[in-house]
Design a protein around this motif. Structure first.
Motif, PDB file in Angstrom:
ATOM      1  N   ARG A  28      -7.775  -2.860 -32.627  1.00 31.60           N
ATOM      2  CA  ARG A  28      -7.867  -1.593 -31.910  1.00 31.60           C
ATOM      3  C   ARG A  28      -9.315  -1.265 -31.557  1.00 31.60           C
ATOM      4  NH1 ARG A  28      -4.692   0.244 -36.173  1.00 31.60           N
ATOM      5  NH2 ARG A  28      -6.348   1.685 -36.806  1.00 31.60           N
ATOM      6  N   VAL A  29     -10.205  -1.462 -32.520  1.00 30.74           N
ATOM      7  CA  VAL A  29     -11.614  -1.140 -32.289  1.00 30.74           C
ATOM      8  C   VAL A  29     -12.222  -2.072 -31.249  1.00 30.74           C
ATOM      9  CG1 VAL A  29     -13.905  -1.022 -33.343  1.00 30.74           C
ATOM     10  CG2 VAL A  29     -11.915  -0.118 -34.568  1.00 30.74           C
ATOM     11  N   THR A  38     -18.679  -4.116 -31.567  1.00 33.81           N
ATOM     12  CA  THR A  38     -17.931  -3.672 -32.747  1.00 33.81           C
ATOM     13  C   THR A  38     -18.719  -3.960 -34.022  1.00 33.81           C
ATOM     14  OG1 THR A  38     -15.757  -3.937 -31.722  1.00 33.81           O
ATOM     15  CG2 THR A  38     -15.851  -4.051 -34.117  1.00 33.81           C
ATOM     16  N   ARG A  39     -18.791  -2.949 -34.886  1.00 31.16           N
ATOM     17  CA  ARG A  39     -19.456  -3.108 -36.182  1.00 31.16           C
ATOM     18  C   ARG A  39     -18.427  -2.954 -37.303  1.00 31.16           C
ATOM     19  NH1 ARG A  39     -23.347   1.721 -36.323  1.00 31.16           N
ATOM     20  NH2 ARG A  39     -21.339   2.663 -35.736  1.00 31.16           N
ATOM     21  N   ALA A  46     -12.261   3.544 -38.739  1.00 38.85           N
ATOM     22  CA  ALA A  46     -10.919   3.572 -38.149  1.00 38.85           C
ATOM     23  C   ALA A  46      -9.832   3.491 -39.205  1.00 38.85           C
ATOM     24  CB  ALA A  46     -10.764   2.421 -37.158  1.00 38.85           C
ATOM     25  N   THR A  47     -10.139   2.882 -40.336  1.00 39.97           N
ATOM     26  CA  THR A  47      -9.149   2.727 -41.410  1.00 39.97           C
ATOM     27  C   THR A  47      -9.410   3.675 -42.582  1.00 39.97           C
ATOM     28  OG1 THR A  47     -10.491   0.898 -42.251  1.00 39.97           O
ATOM     29  CG2 THR A  47      -8.573   0.336 -40.905  1.00 39.97           C
ATOM     30  N   LEU A 112      -6.790  -7.952 -22.099  1.00 37.44           N
ATOM     31  CA  LEU A 112      -8.074  -7.262 -22.253  1.00 37.44           C
ATOM     32  C   LEU A 112      -8.865  -7.880 -23.405  1.00 37.44           C
ATOM     33  CD1 LEU A 112      -7.055  -3.514 -21.762  1.00 37.44           C
ATOM     34  CD2 LEU A 112      -8.233  -5.007 -20.138  1.00 37.44           C
ATOM     35  N   LEU A 113      -8.147  -8.219 -24.474  1.00 36.71           N
ATOM     36  CA  LEU A 113      -8.800  -8.850 -25.623  1.00 36.71           C
ATOM     37  C   LEU A 113      -9.366 -10.213 -25.250  1.00 36.71           C
ATOM     38  CD1 LEU A 113      -9.398  -8.826 -28.683  1.00 36.71           C
ATOM     39  CD2 LEU A 113      -7.147  -9.859 -29.024  1.00 36.71           C
ATOM     40  N   TRP A 114      -8.585 -11.029 -24.544  1.00 35.52           N
ATOM     41  CA  TRP A 114      -9.051 -12.373 -24.218  1.00 35.52           C
ATOM     42  C   TRP A 114     -10.158 -12.371 -23.178  1.00 35.52           C
ATOM     43  CZ3 TRP A 114      -8.272 -15.088 -28.037  1.00 35.52           C
ATOM     44  CH2 TRP A 114      -7.065 -15.110 -28.726  1.00 35.52           C
TER      45      TRP A 114
END
Length: 212
Positions: A28-29, A38-39, A46-47, A112-114
């Motif tokens: 998701r992040v 992303t860090r 987020a969790t 979108l991820l790929w």
């Protein structure tokens, strides 16, 4: 009284569940911020857990991102295998694989991820290796369907592997264009390009594929 083996099993299940939650959060992040931006702190937020807990399960950010991509690719490859093994006329089977590869919309999360991974792969070897694995699986699936069509006499193609590579390269370019510029290239037109190209590669008329 619970046995030691049962306790260990329960702890392992809890650890697996926590890892799955972290991988889902990482996805998701990454979709929101991108792989490079992303860090671990973002995923922890987020969790609602500490960064230390994340590092307990994944030593580094790279390990976490790699595991997230691995889960994603495993699911997609499994679905590809199902499509390849499904019954039906050769053109119908090839069309199913093409439609699975093409995103459902420009906001398709998998694509979108790929696409983001493509950019990250320029600098990150691990991501590049995973992308190669996914591309190899996709090309192999298309090749297998084309070869089966050739064997049955439905297709004519001297080089199924080369045909699969050409379809893969064409679709990657068109999908990026569709994702970035949907007003220029609609999904319907993208699918039509794919079907025309596939028909030419296997020497069948365009009418062998669905019209819509």
């Amino acid at each position: 009284m619970r046995s030691a083996e049962g306790t260990r099993g329960s702890r392992a299940d809890q650890a697996d569940q926590r890892r799955a939650e972290l991988l889902d959060a990482a996805r998701r992040v990454v979709l929101e911020r991108g792989i490079s931006n992303t860090r671990v702190a973002d995923i922890a937020k987020a969790t609602n857990v500490s960064g230390g807990l994340i590092h307990y399960h994944f030593a580094t950010k790279d390990e976490l991102i790699t595991a997230m991509l691995r889960v994603t690719i495993d699911g997609e490859v499994a679905r590809l295998k199902e499509l390849v093994q499904a019954e039906g006329p050769a053109a119908e089977r090839l069309d199913r694989v093409l439609r699975y590869y093409i995103p459902r919309s420009r906001t398709d999360q998998s694509w979108l991820l790929w696409i983001d991974a493509f950019a990250a792969g320029l600098r990150e070897t691990v991501v590049r290796d995973i992308l190669l694995e996914l591309e190899t699986a996709w090309i192999g699936a298309v090749e297998q369907v084309i070869q089966a069509g050739v064997d049955s006499g439905a297709f004519t193609c001297d080089d199924p592997h080369g045909a699969a590579e050409r379809l893969d390269s064409m679709l990657d370019g068109l999908i990026i264009r569709y994702t970035l510029h949907p007003s220029v290239l609609s999904r319907g037109r993208l699918l039509e390009h794919a079907r025309i190209a596939a028909a030419r590669e296997v020497s069948v008329p365009r009418s062998a594929f669905p019209l819509s």
